[in-house]
Design an enzyme around this catalytic site. Structure first.
Site, PDB file in Angstrom:
ATOM      1  N   GLN A  98       0.820  -1.210   0.000  1.00 16.58           N
ATOM      2  CA  GLN A  98       0.000   0.000   0.000  1.00 16.58           C
ATOM      3  C   GLN A  98       0.851   1.256   0.000  1.00 16.58           C
ATOM      4  O   GLN A  98       2.055   1.226   0.264  1.00 16.58           O
ATOM      5  CB  GLN A  98      -0.918   0.006   1.216  1.00 16.58           C
ATOM      6  N   HIS A 100       0.149   5.777   0.847  1.00 11.19           N
ATOM      7  CA  HIS A 100      -0.774   6.747   1.416  1.00 11.19           C
ATOM      8  C   HIS A 100      -0.643   8.079   0.684  1.00 11.19           C
ATOM      9  O   HIS A 100       0.461   8.466   0.271  1.00 11.19           O
ATOM     10  CB  HIS A 100      -0.501   6.938   2.907  1.00 11.19           C
ATOM     11  N   GLU A 135       3.556   7.849   8.147  1.00  8.75           N
ATOM     12  CA  GLU A 135       3.733   6.973   9.304  1.00  8.75           C
ATOM     13  C   GLU A 135       5.203   6.655   9.524  1.00  8.75           C
ATOM     14  O   GLU A 135       6.035   6.756   8.620  1.00  8.75           O
ATOM     15  CB  GLU A 135       2.919   5.682   9.148  1.00  8.75           C
ATOM     16  N   HIS A 264       4.846   0.353   0.349  1.00 10.64           N
ATOM     17  CA  HIS A 264       5.471  -0.445   1.402  1.00 10.64           C
ATOM     18  C   HIS A 264       4.616  -1.644   1.778  1.00 10.64           C
ATOM     19  O   HIS A 264       3.428  -1.719   1.445  1.00 10.64           O
ATOM     20  CB  HIS A 264       5.746   0.412   2.647  1.00 10.64           C
ATOM     21  N   ARG A 283      -4.284   0.645  -2.030  1.00 12.07           N
ATOM     22  CA  ARG A 283      -3.664  -0.679  -2.019  1.00 12.07           C
ATOM     23  C   ARG A 283      -3.188  -1.065  -3.412  1.00 12.07           C
ATOM     24  O   ARG A 283      -3.824  -0.742  -4.411  1.00 12.07           O
ATOM     25  CB  ARG A 283      -4.648  -1.722  -1.480  1.00 12.07           C
TER      26      ARG A 283
END
Length: 407
Positions: A98, A100, A135, A264, A283
């Site tokens: 996935q 982001h 993240e 990642h 995804r």
């Protein structure tokens, strides 16, 4: 300063032992337990535990008193929302591949899907909220991941090491243009292959990986990873895409930062993760969930390089993992066996303190004191006075501090 009771998320890829053992519960758990959430995420907010045992949602507390809980700067910038979510990850099996979106992509995508009338909980919804989702993951045990695109020249070496008749033309496609554009072209080609073509190519690639492992080839670890993914997802184009990513092994205390667009996949291990309080995920594969290829290609960053490993930089709160994310900051403090020094944690920002080894005593200037055992965490609102943290045991002790980042 209040003790938290946190939600456990039972995803299928989780471990039946890691989180129960961390929380002092019976091991093994009846079902896999993948994540422990600490924060004010609307889907599963932490609960504040009062001195008499009564509980209240942290989300409700923040909504009722955003200035006191978050501080004026954080509340005004993030619309009275706690901008980060802290987690324990217990990865027993690989997650989906996935990426982001950025803040701009999230805002645009959210507005577009709202205008189209797609329900926010619809399986084909890409943007359930208008915010970015960077993240950072910090290893507690040896932690394995795929993250970011490997340098194309090195990927060409890998593809040639496992080359088959069916793979050769794709290898030469990248060899002819070993840069970000070449990676984009190869990645796009692979994830849009017709299923019959994929069904012929994947077994060839997997067989070649088996031979490479048997021969103790240079790319042994990469090939073993492809075989693991291929066994779990035998007809998935994400297995091919995994050939393009950096294969990483983090030691305890090492971290990686995943900004917008970084493709990642977490493979195995236990880690502390801090991320923006968002659910926006695009995804790529290795999942039965919705894959929107055109939107994924809009979001993925094809910059190619070695993935930086963060080891923490000295700061007043232990070692801080420096990123450009305005939503969060993570730091780690450790005491070796026999150490007795204290850590002062100044305030003015919302904070969560999490003990991952040993136990600590947290004492506020007001006189309030809490002992935090392994697996426990506390919420420290912005309006609270500074606190001092002391190791409460003679053995090794570890504490993580999560707070909002620099705006």
């Amino acid at each position: 300063m209040e003790l938290l009771r946190n939600a456990v998320r039972p995803y299928a890829w989780g471990s039946r032992t890691t989180i129960p053992e961390l929380l002092g519960r019976e091991v093994p758990a009846p079902h896999p337990e993948a994540e422990l959430w600490m924060g004010a995420h609307p889907g599963d907010p932490s609960r504040i535990v009062g001195p008499d045992g009564d509980e209240r949602s942290l989300l409700e507390l923040v909504e009722a008193d955003p200035l006191g809980q978050l501080g004026r700067e954080c509340a005004e910038h993030w619309g009275n929302r706690l901008p980060f979510l802290l987690k324990i990850l217990a990865v027993e099996e690989p997650l989906s591949m996935q990426a982001h979106p950025s803040a701009e992509q999230s805002a645009e995508g959210y507005a577009r899907e709202e205008a189209a009338g797609i329900p926010r909980d619809a399986p084909n919804r890409n943007y359930p909220d208008p915010t970015a989702k960077p993240e950072l993951v910090c290893a507690l045990t040896e932690f394995h991941a795929l993250a970011g695109f490997r340098k194309p020249e090195r990927t060409v070496e890998l593809l040639r090491a496992i080359e088959t008749p069916g793979l050769a033309k794709y290898t030469e496609l990248l060899a002819a243009q070993p840069d970000s554009d070449g990676l984009r072209a190869l990645f796009t080609t692979w994830i849009t292959l017709p299923q019959p073509v994929l069904d012929e190519l994947l077994p060839e690639v997997l067989d070649a990986c088996v031979l490479h492992v048997k021969d103790h080839g240079e790319f042994d670890v990469e090939c073993r990873t492809i075989l693991e993914l291929g066994e779990a997802h035998p007809r998935d184009a994400g297995v091919l895409a995994a050939l393009l990513l950096n294969r990483l092994t983090l030691s305890a205390g090492e971290a990686i930062y995943l900004p917008a667009g970084n493709l990642h996949l977490y493979l195995h291990g236990t880690a502390v993760e801090i991320l923006a309080n968002s659910d926006n995920i695009l995804r790529c594969g290795l999942t039965p969930k919705h894959v929107d290829v055109p939107e994924l290609l809009r979001v993925v960053d094809f910059t190619c390089a070695d993935m930086p490993i963060l080891r923490g930089e000295p700061s007043a709160c232990g070692e801080v993992y420096t990123t450009d994310a305005p939503e969060f900051e993570l730091s780690r403090c450790e005491w070796d066996a026999g150490e007795t020094g204290s850590l002062r944690v100044d305030n003015g920002k919302p904070q969560i303190l999490l003990c991952t080894q040993g136990s600590v005593r947290i004492k506020a200037e007001s006189g309030q004191e809490i002992e935090l055992r392994r697996g426990q965490s506390v919420w420290v609102p912005a309006s609270d006075p500074a606190v001092a943290v002391h190791p409460a045991e003679s053995g090794r002790t570890q504490l993580f501090r999560a707070t909002s980042g620099c705006l």
